[in-house]
Design a protein around this motif. Structure first.
Motif, PDB file in Angstrom:
ATOM      1  N   VAL A 323       3.461 -14.262  13.135  1.00  0.00           N
ATOM      2  CA  VAL A 323       4.002 -15.475  12.520  1.00  0.00           C
ATOM      3  C   VAL A 323       3.240 -16.696  13.011  1.00  0.00           C
ATOM      4  N   LYS A 324       3.011 -16.794  14.307  1.00  0.00           N
ATOM      5  CA  LYS A 324       2.285 -17.950  14.858  1.00  0.00           C
ATOM      6  C   LYS A 324       0.887 -18.063  14.265  1.00  0.00           C
ATOM      7  N   HIS A 325       0.263 -16.920  13.974  1.00  0.00           N
ATOM      8  CA  HIS A 325      -1.097 -16.938  13.436  1.00  0.00           C
ATOM      9  C   HIS A 325      -1.133 -16.693  11.927  1.00  0.00           C
ATOM     10  N   GLN A 326       0.048 -16.657  11.321  1.00  0.00           N
ATOM     11  CA  GLN A 326       0.199 -16.496   9.867  1.00  0.00           C
ATOM     12  C   GLN A 326      -0.606 -15.294   9.341  1.00  0.00           C
ATOM     13  N   ARG A 327      -0.462 -14.197  10.051  1.00  0.00           N
ATOM     14  CA  ARG A 327      -1.127 -12.972   9.582  1.00  0.00           C
ATOM     15  C   ARG A 327      -0.167 -12.223   8.656  1.00  0.00           C
ATOM     16  N   TYR A 328      -0.160 -12.676   7.407  1.00  0.00           N
ATOM     17  CA  TYR A 328       0.705 -12.109   6.376  1.00  0.00           C
ATOM     18  C   TYR A 328      -0.151 -11.416   5.317  1.00  0.00           C
ATOM     19  N   VAL A 329       0.352 -10.297   4.816  1.00  0.00           N
ATOM     20  CA  VAL A 329      -0.239  -9.645   3.643  1.00  0.00           C
ATOM     21  C   VAL A 329       0.855  -9.581   2.589  1.00  0.00           C
ATOM     22  N   ARG A 330       0.651 -10.271   1.483  1.00  0.00           N
ATOM     23  CA  ARG A 330       1.655 -10.302   0.415  1.00  0.00           C
ATOM     24  C   ARG A 330       1.402  -9.140  -0.550  1.00  0.00           C
ATOM     25  N   LEU A 331       2.456  -8.369  -0.829  1.00  0.00           N
ATOM     26  CA  LEU A 331       2.341  -7.251  -1.765  1.00  0.00           C
ATOM     27  C   LEU A 331       3.472  -7.307  -2.787  1.00  0.00           C
ATOM     28  N   SER A 332       3.195  -6.824  -3.972  1.00  0.00           N
ATOM     29  CA  SER A 332       4.241  -6.665  -4.976  1.00  0.00           C
ATOM     30  C   SER A 332       5.210  -5.583  -4.525  1.00  0.00           C
ATOM     31  N   GLY A 333       6.417  -5.632  -5.045  1.00  0.00           N
ATOM     32  CA  GLY A 333       7.375  -4.583  -4.745  1.00  0.00           C
ATOM     33  C   GLY A 333       6.871  -3.227  -5.188  1.00  0.00           C
ATOM     34  N   GLN A 334       6.164  -3.195  -6.324  1.00  0.00           N
ATOM     35  CA  GLN A 334       5.628  -1.930  -6.821  1.00  0.00           C
ATOM     36  C   GLN A 334       4.609  -1.331  -5.868  1.00  0.00           C
ATOM     37  N   ALA A 335       3.834  -2.165  -5.201  1.00  0.00           N
ATOM     38  CA  ALA A 335       2.847  -1.651  -4.245  1.00  0.00           C
ATOM     39  C   ALA A 335       3.519  -1.059  -3.020  1.00  0.00           C
ATOM     40  N   MET A 336       4.748  -1.533  -2.708  1.00  0.00           N
ATOM     41  CA  MET A 336       5.461  -1.049  -1.529  1.00  0.00           C
ATOM     42  C   MET A 336       6.377   0.127  -1.843  1.00  0.00           C
ATOM     43  N   ASN A 337       6.519   0.441  -3.136  1.00  0.00           N
ATOM     44  CA  ASN A 337       7.213   1.645  -3.564  1.00  0.00           C
ATOM     45  C   ASN A 337       6.171   2.678  -3.983  1.00  0.00           C
ATOM     46  N   PRO A 338       6.513   3.962  -3.984  1.00  0.00           N
ATOM     47  CA  PRO A 338       5.549   4.966  -4.452  1.00  0.00           C
ATOM     48  C   PRO A 338       5.223   4.736  -5.925  1.00  0.00           C
ATOM     49  N   SER A 339       4.014   4.334  -6.219  1.00  0.00           N
ATOM     50  CA  SER A 339       3.629   4.018  -7.588  1.00  0.00           C
ATOM     51  C   SER A 339       2.114   3.934  -7.658  1.00  0.00           C
ATOM     52  N   ILE A 340       1.604   3.766  -8.868  1.00  0.00           N
ATOM     53  CA  ILE A 340       0.149   3.624  -8.991  1.00  0.00           C
ATOM     54  C   ILE A 340      -0.325   2.340  -8.317  1.00  0.00           C
ATOM     55  N   ARG A 341       0.585   1.384  -8.102  1.00  0.00           N
ATOM     56  CA  ARG A 341       0.178   0.146  -7.435  1.00  0.00           C
ATOM     57  C   ARG A 341       0.169   0.252  -5.912  1.00  0.00           C
ATOM     58  N   THR A 342       0.539   1.405  -5.382  1.00  0.00           N
ATOM     59  CA  THR A 342       0.365   1.610  -3.947  1.00  0.00           C
ATOM     60  C   THR A 342      -1.114   1.494  -3.582  1.00  0.00           C
ATOM     61  N   VAL A 343      -1.986   1.812  -4.526  1.00  0.00           N
ATOM     62  CA  VAL A 343      -3.433   1.630  -4.317  1.00  0.00           C
ATOM     63  C   VAL A 343      -3.750   0.160  -4.080  1.00  0.00           C
ATOM     64  N   GLU A 344      -3.081  -0.715  -4.810  1.00  0.00           N
ATOM     65  CA  GLU A 344      -3.229  -2.165  -4.596  1.00  0.00           C
ATOM     66  C   GLU A 344      -2.833  -2.532  -3.168  1.00  0.00           C
ATOM     67  N   GLY A 345      -1.789  -1.874  -2.657  1.00  0.00           N
ATOM     68  CA  GLY A 345      -1.379  -2.114  -1.278  1.00  0.00           C
ATOM     69  C   GLY A 345      -2.454  -1.715  -0.291  1.00  0.00           C
ATOM     70  N   VAL A 346      -3.087  -0.570  -0.523  1.00  0.00           N
ATOM     71  CA  VAL A 346      -4.187  -0.137   0.343  1.00  0.00           C
ATOM     72  C   VAL A 346      -5.321  -1.155   0.306  1.00  0.00           C
ATOM     73  N   GLU A 347      -5.651  -1.632  -0.882  1.00  0.00           N
ATOM     74  CA  GLU A 347      -6.744  -2.593  -1.017  1.00  0.00           C
ATOM     75  C   GLU A 347      -6.480  -3.871  -0.237  1.00  0.00           C
ATOM     76  N   ARG A 348      -5.277  -4.402  -0.341  1.00  0.00           N
ATOM     77  CA  ARG A 348      -4.987  -5.684   0.310  1.00  0.00           C
ATOM     78  C   ARG A 348      -4.851  -5.546   1.826  1.00  0.00           C
ATOM     79  N   VAL A 349      -4.211  -4.478   2.267  1.00  0.00           N
ATOM     80  CA  VAL A 349      -4.080  -4.261   3.705  1.00  0.00           C
ATOM     81  C   VAL A 349      -5.444  -3.981   4.325  1.00  0.00           C
ATOM     82  N   ALA A 350      -6.265  -3.208   3.636  1.00  0.00           N
ATOM     83  CA  ALA A 350      -7.611  -2.914   4.137  1.00  0.00           C
ATOM     84  C   ALA A 350      -8.448  -4.183   4.238  1.00  0.00           C
TER      85      ALA A 350
END
Length: 360
Positions: A323-350
């Protein structure tokens, strides 16, 4: 209204009325076909005499018989909706429901062809008004007791149903979001794509979509320093500020974390989304906070902006390192649920991980 559609609608309404009066009860996937298939035409007569039909899909322990390629399909959750739209099936869908996020730009054109029955769960009657010949859902809680209707209710009306295998592979008993004995993998999600492509007789489209997702996964993790990654910790917050839902070990957050080679600070729990108090969260003090950016309005702190506002003002969380260093990764709900957008989650976290701990 064409005579065939009028007859179908009349039959559904009459059968539903009888069903409501009398009452009813209610792992990975594999597919068995009763006829030849493999075309990419998307054509279907709806008469039960289409080439390659009937065929059977084994889904969540049930054998689902499909007599012809669906032409009036209803998807009850955004996850299954996005699979169907990605397969180019917008013109063969009669309705969608239960949304958490805006669609990717690439799917907006297909989605414009489909009526939105409800932002959340529609009524059983509303779904029947769409004259479905196939109903799919991402969650047993939607297509089951306490949801829109049970699978048995639809199937007694002659409407085949499908539930995402990634959901029925977990234990959904009790009042939680379920728990997993076995970690979810992208192969579970690819299996859903193959199943739905088989149902609609668009197997070639399914193969292309899977190949695209696999390519994106490989590209996303390229260049990550494995040694630095394994010492980097993440926390996944889906929603709710009073009793926050945090990602456990083995759902979509597990896919993302394992793909980048990092560590989830709550990987000791097999619950899908355990509710964890903020004191415990602050004690774990992760390097990154992966936060859901949802457009729905059913919980507190749905959007990323509301989550960040809470984190930066709450006495317990505001001194966390992320929080102090604002290390946030914003993801859609679909990326955080099992879905084809979980790939989007991998991309952003990576991407966040490479910037934080670049390879030497």
């Amino acid at each position: 209204m064409p005579i065939a559609r009028l007859a179908r609608r009349t039959a559904l309404v009459l059968a539903a009325g009888t069903l409501l009066l009398t009452g009813c009860g209610g792992g990975g996937t594999s597919t068995a076909q009763d006829g030849a298939s493999g075309s990419d035409s998307g054509a279907g007569s709806g008469s039960g005499k289409a080439a390659g039909y009937p065929r059977t899909v084994t889904n969540c322990g049930q054998k689902v018989r499909i007599d012809a390629p669906p032409e009036h399909a209803v998807s009850l959750n955004q996850g299954t909706t996005e699979v169907m739209l990605s397969l180019g099936l917008g013109d063969r869908m009669a309705g969608t429901a239960t949304w958490t996020d805006p669609l990717p730009k690439s799917l907006e054109k297909e989605n414009a062809k489909v009526e939105r029955l409800a932002d959340n769960n529609p009524s059983f009657e509303k779904v029947l008004d769409a004259e479905p010949d196939f109903v799919a859902s991402s969650f047993e809680s939607t297509l089951g007791r306490g949801g829109v209707a049970t699978r048995a209710q639809f199937e007694k009306l002659g409407v085949p149903t499908y539930v995402s295998p990634s959901d029925c592979a977990k234990d959904n008993s009790g009042d939680t979001d379920g728990s997993r004995a076995t970690p979810l993998t992208m192969e579970d999600i690819y299996g859903e794509i193959r199943d739905l492509a088989t149902v609609f007789d668009v197997e070639d489209r399914g193969d292309r979509l899977i190949a695209e997702l696999k390519g994106r996964m490989s590209e996303a993790v390229a260049g990550i320093d494995a040694k630095k990654a394994k010492d980097t910790t993440f926390l996944y917050w889906f929603a709710n500020s009073e009793a926050p839902y945090m990602g456990g070990c083995c759902g979509a957050p597990g896919i993302i974390t394992n793909a980048v080679g990092a560590k989830n600070v709550f990987d000791s729990t097999h619950d899908e989304w355990p509710q964890i108090n903020w004191e415990t969260v602050a004690d774990r003090d992760p390097d990154f906070l992966v936060i859901g950016d949802l457009s729905r309005r059913s919980e507190t702190a749905e959007t990323a902006a509301k989550k960040i506002e809470f984190l930066e003002t709450n006495l317990v969380t505001r001194n966390m390192d992320a929080v102090k260093h604002q290390r946030y990764v914003r993801l859609s709900g679909q990326a955080m649920n099992p879905s084809i957008r979980t790939v989007e989650g991998v991309e952003r976290v990576a991407a966040a991980l490479r910037a934080y701990a670049p390879a030497a």
